[in-house]
Design a protein around this motif. Structure first.
Motif, PDB file in Angstrom:
ATOM      1  N   TYR A  31      88.166  29.552  32.246  1.00 43.80           N
ATOM      2  CA  TYR A  31      87.323  28.654  33.040  1.00 43.80           C
ATOM      3  C   TYR A  31      85.862  28.715  32.587  1.00 43.80           C
ATOM      4  N   LEU A  32      85.396  29.885  32.183  1.00 42.01           N
ATOM      5  CA  LEU A  32      84.030  29.990  31.682  1.00 42.01           C
ATOM      6  C   LEU A  32      83.887  29.228  30.371  1.00 42.01           C
ATOM      7  N   LEU A  33      84.900  29.292  29.507  1.00 39.84           N
ATOM      8  CA  LEU A  33      84.870  28.525  28.262  1.00 39.84           C
ATOM      9  C   LEU A  33      84.896  27.026  28.535  1.00 39.84           C
ATOM     10  N   MET A  34      85.504  26.643  29.649  1.00 41.59           N
ATOM     11  CA  MET A  34      85.561  25.235  30.040  1.00 41.59           C
ATOM     12  C   MET A  34      84.294  24.789  30.770  1.00 41.59           C
ATOM     13  N   ASN A  35      83.329  25.701  30.887  1.00 43.04           N
ATOM     14  CA  ASN A  35      82.097  25.430  31.644  1.00 43.04           C
ATOM     15  C   ASN A  35      82.401  25.088  33.107  1.00 43.04           C
ATOM     16  N   ARG A  36      83.359  25.813  33.666  1.00 42.59           N
ATOM     17  CA  ARG A  36      83.697  25.653  35.077  1.00 42.59           C
ATOM     18  C   ARG A  36      83.521  27.000  35.793  1.00 42.59           C
ATOM     19  N   PRO A  37      82.269  27.457  35.931  1.00 37.43           N
ATOM     20  CA  PRO A  37      82.047  28.736  36.615  1.00 37.43           C
ATOM     21  C   PRO A  37      82.493  28.729  38.062  1.00 37.43           C
ATOM     22  N   ASP A  38      82.580  27.533  38.679  1.00 36.59           N
ATOM     23  CA  ASP A  38      83.039  27.454  40.065  1.00 36.59           C
ATOM     24  C   ASP A  38      84.499  27.917  40.170  1.00 36.59           C
ATOM     25  N   HIS A  39      85.327  27.473  39.216  1.00 39.93           N
ATOM     26  CA  HIS A  39      86.725  27.911  39.211  1.00 39.93           C
ATOM     27  C   HIS A  39      86.834  29.379  38.805  1.00 39.93           C
ATOM     28  N   MET A  50      94.175  29.568  24.238  1.00 39.19           N
ATOM     29  CA  MET A  50      92.719  29.665  24.377  1.00 39.19           C
ATOM     30  C   MET A  50      92.073  29.620  22.998  1.00 39.19           C
ATOM     31  N   HIS A  51      92.662  30.330  22.026  1.00 40.69           N
ATOM     32  CA  HIS A  51      92.159  30.273  20.645  1.00 40.69           C
ATOM     33  C   HIS A  51      92.263  28.851  20.088  1.00 40.69           C
ATOM     34  N   GLU A  52      93.304  28.139  20.490  1.00 43.10           N
ATOM     35  CA  GLU A  52      93.495  26.757  20.048  1.00 43.10           C
ATOM     36  C   GLU A  52      92.544  25.794  20.766  1.00 43.10           C
ATOM     37  N   ARG A  53      91.821  26.307  21.745  1.00 39.08           N
ATOM     38  CA  ARG A  53      90.936  25.518  22.629  1.00 39.08           C
ATOM     39  C   ARG A  53      91.719  24.465  23.419  1.00 39.08           C
ATOM     40  N   ASP A  54      93.003  24.735  23.627  1.00 38.28           N
ATOM     41  CA  ASP A  54      93.840  23.888  24.485  1.00 38.28           C
ATOM     42  C   ASP A  54      93.886  24.587  25.843  1.00 38.28           C
ATOM     43  N   TYR A  55      92.793  24.431  26.586  1.00 35.25           N
ATOM     44  CA  TYR A  55      92.629  25.198  27.814  1.00 35.25           C
ATOM     45  C   TYR A  55      93.610  24.772  28.903  1.00 35.25           C
TER      46      TYR A  55
END
Length: 292
Positions: free
Chosen positions: A146-154, A118-123
């Protein structure tokens, strides 16, 4: 037959709400003879993760020896990664442990792997190791990813799983607040109620103060938010998210934010806000050069 008491309940709760010193102290009141071997390892992992959260990375590296259990080795790798600004050898070692059939499924190892990636932004890589669940912490980390990925649905789907398992769990409540903050609108008040409830149950940690402040900022109550953030800063002058939120809050109030930005740059040069503001500054400079 009544269930056996959970000797680590208070320790986990202290860690989850950001009361890290209380977690360190609490670990001493959970003696090894009263715990199972797995609980001893979990206790020690929470202890060392608390030290990491307080910035004592080297202490963790020094104290966890080469013969320590795999979960503790994973925590040591996390400390090494954080102290050396993304040590790539840590990632190689993590992948080696994750590929070992004997230990690769350990939830603490997978939690550390998810945190590092997650720190590496390799979600995608982070979710590869966290998505199979196995603990409330892994589910809560999935919500964050998922929130960092802008996927609030997931993120909402993960939250529903947590609610089905234990709606009153501290991590479920926290995850609910995180999702509500992203959803916005009327959900902001629900998030504020969660953090308000936490502030009445637990000591006023940076995590709780920041959460309340973020809700108030969404409501447009920047002066109240500033007061909470300054209280948080008094508790930890290097807390990254407190400084980041103070920058936003100060700018919204028309106040200078350069001191907080400089503090954030010094303490956390890799922070996302630092990188974004640096990138914006570079773009502005280039635009000025092109106009001259």
């Amino acid at each position: 037959m009544a269930a056996a008491p959970d000797g680590l309940f208070g320790l986990r709760n202290s860690f989850h709400v950001g009361a890290y010193q209380a977690a360190i102290t609490g670990s001493q009141s959970a003696p090894s003879h009263a715990l199972s071997p797995d609980e001893v390892v979990e206790r020690d992992a929470l202890l060392y993760r608390s030290y990491i959260a307080l910035g004592s990375h080297q202490l963790v590296i020094d104290e966890i020896g080469p013969r320590a259990a795999t979960p503790l080795q994973a925590v040591k790798l996390l400390a090494t990664y954080l102290i050396s600004s993304g040590n790539k050898s840590v990632i190689s070692k993590l992948k080696e442990l994750l590929g070992d059939a004997a230990v690769g499924s350990n939830p603490i190892l997978r939690l550390v792997a998810g945190t590092v990636f997650m720190h590496e932004r390799d979600y995608a890589e982070a979710l590869k190791h966290t998505n199979s669940g196995g603990s409330m912490e892994l589910l809560a980390l999935n919500v964050q990813i998922y929130l960092l990925m802008n996927r609030p649905d997931h993120a909402e789907k993960q939250l529903r799983v947590m609610q089905q398992l234990d709606e009153d769990h501290t991590l479920t409540q926290l995850a609910n607040a995180w999702v509500n903050l992203v959803m916005g609108g009327s959900k902001i008040r629900e998030a504020h109620l969660i953090f308000q409830d936490f502030s009445e149950k637990y000591p006023a940690t940076c995590m709780i103060l920041r959460g309340k402040a973020q809700c108030l900022m969404h409501m447009g109550k920047f002066e109240e938010a500033e007061g909470l953030l300054l209280e948080s800063l008094n508790k930890d002058a290097k807390d990254a998210e407190t400084l980041a939120n103070l920058i936003v809050c100060s700018l919204s109030l028309g106040k200078p934010a350069s001191r907080y930005l400089n503090q954030l740059k010094l303490a956390h040069p890799e922070h996302m806000l630092v990188k974004r503001m640096s990138s914006a500054g570079d773009s502005f400079d280039r635009a000025c050069q092109e106009m001259t």
